[in-house]
Scaffold this motif. Structure first.
Motif, PDB file in Angstrom:
ATOM      1  N   TRP A 196      40.462  32.787  44.801  1.00 11.06           N
ATOM      2  CA  TRP A 196      39.305  33.482  44.220  1.00 11.06           C
ATOM      3  C   TRP A 196      38.037  32.637  44.341  1.00 11.06           C
ATOM      4  O   TRP A 196      36.977  33.143  44.724  1.00 11.06           O
ATOM      5  CB  TRP A 196      39.611  33.808  42.765  1.00 11.06           C
ATOM      6  N   ASP A 240      39.196  40.947  37.337  1.00 10.54           N
ATOM      7  CA  ASP A 240      40.320  41.867  37.444  1.00 10.54           C
ATOM      8  C   ASP A 240      40.893  41.928  38.846  1.00 10.54           C
ATOM      9  O   ASP A 240      41.912  42.583  39.074  1.00 10.54           O
ATOM     10  CB  ASP A 240      39.894  43.285  37.020  1.00 10.54           C
ATOM     11  N   ASP A 241      40.223  41.276  39.818  1.00 15.46           N
ATOM     12  CA  ASP A 241      40.737  41.339  41.185  1.00 15.46           C
ATOM     13  C   ASP A 241      41.931  40.411  41.393  1.00 15.46           C
ATOM     14  O   ASP A 241      42.614  40.495  42.407  1.00 15.46           O
ATOM     15  CB  ASP A 241      39.646  41.028  42.207  1.00 15.46           C
TER      16      ASP A 241
END
Length: 306
Positions: free
Chosen positions: A209, A263-264
């Motif tokens: 991320w 939320d990914d």
């Protein structure tokens, strides 16, 4: 057939080497090697092949392992069935907990098992997932809670039950939260970060991320123990993550504040059991409560089958 040979064989299969199996069984490697040779002679096929320093199951070994697990499972069921005649006996619920799971999540998953009709004693075993799966295969525990599903790298015949999933929230102390909340997530560039280890599911997901968003935090602490990371975070050592499903409790109990959410990356929680169709009352209580109350959305039929 000597069942002692089967027990030695199953332990070697789970540990991946004779030396590690000998440590677990408190026997010499020579003893285990000799017993395995006798079993292979009796079955008429080699059960292992060398791969580097480890031993891998042959096709015959994989076939034999499935039967060995079933044999010991039936033996345990026989003992439990006879003992259950005593209606005053307290039911023992042995649970294996992967040491990377957040303690608040673990508590919420297990708490419903204390409200069963029959008197229940909850016995918790915390440790690394491979060790817990070995205990599951030998029926030392009834269920394993983990943050990742069982896959082919583990030589255990068991089934995954997805309990639920959620996103991650970033937390900081009240003193530091304001400066990182604005312009999130770019505000994390150079920020002091407390990271899960790279070998954990959360650590791997967070690293990807950060790379995707081209953010380079200042990693102050890196470890697999979520409780230790939270302890550092509560002291003000840096920003840390926790599952969004326990966000409210984190802020109320520990006085930290949310600076952002993502939320990914979805954090998943699994129950792993020897049963495809769950029947143990404690396991049922854990699975049903998690899917109906703890997580926002129940697991779909496709997810439950993973």
């Amino acid at each position: 057939m000597n069942f002692k040979h089967l027990r030695y064989f199953m332990t070697v299969a789970q540990e991946g080497s004779i030396n590690r199996a000998s440590e677990k069984l408190h026997l010499t490697p020579q003893t285990i090697s000799g017993q395995l040779k006798l079993l292979e002679d009796e079955l008429g096929a080699p059960l292992f092949k060398k791969r580097g320093r480890n031993l891998k199951l042959t096709k015959a070994g994989q076939h034999a392992l499935g039967y060995a697990q079933e044999i010991f499972l039936l033996g345990d069921e026989l003992q439990q069935g006879i003992r259950s005649d005593n209606r005053y006996k307290v039911q023992r619920f042995n649970i294996g907990i992967a040491d990377v799971l957040p303690k608040l999540i673990t508590y919420h998953l297990l708490e419903p098992s204390l409200s069963l009709t029959d008197p229940t004693r909850l016995i918790c075993h915390e440790g690394p997932l491979p060790s817990l799966l070995a205990d599951l295969a030998t029926r030392k525990v009834d269920l394993v809670l983990a943050d990742r599903p069982l896959d082919s790298s583990f030589h255990v015949r068991a089934y995954n039950h997805l309990l639920g999933e959620c996103g991650l929230s970033f937390f900081a102390t009240t003193k530091d939260a304001g400066q990182y909340r604005d312009n999130f997530p770019q505000s994390l560039e150079g920020a002091p970060m407390l990271m899960p280890s790279a070998e954990t599911e959360r650590g791997t997901g967070l690293a990807r991320w950060f790379d995707r968003h081209k953010i380079r935090p200042d990693i102050r602490v890196e470890c697999a123990d979520t409780a230790l990371i939270e302890a550092f975070g509560l002291s003000g050592a840096g920003i840390f993550c926790a599952p969004s499903v326990i966000e409210q409790q984190m802020t109320q109990q520990y006085g930290v504040e949310v600076i952002g959410r993502m939320d990914d990356i979805r954090e998943r929680f699994y129950a792993i059991s020897l049963e495809r169709r769950v029947s143990h009352p404690g396991v049922l209580a854990v699975c049903n409560a998690a899917r109906m109350a703890l997580f926002e959305e129940p697991a779909t039929a496709e997810q439950q089958a993973e």
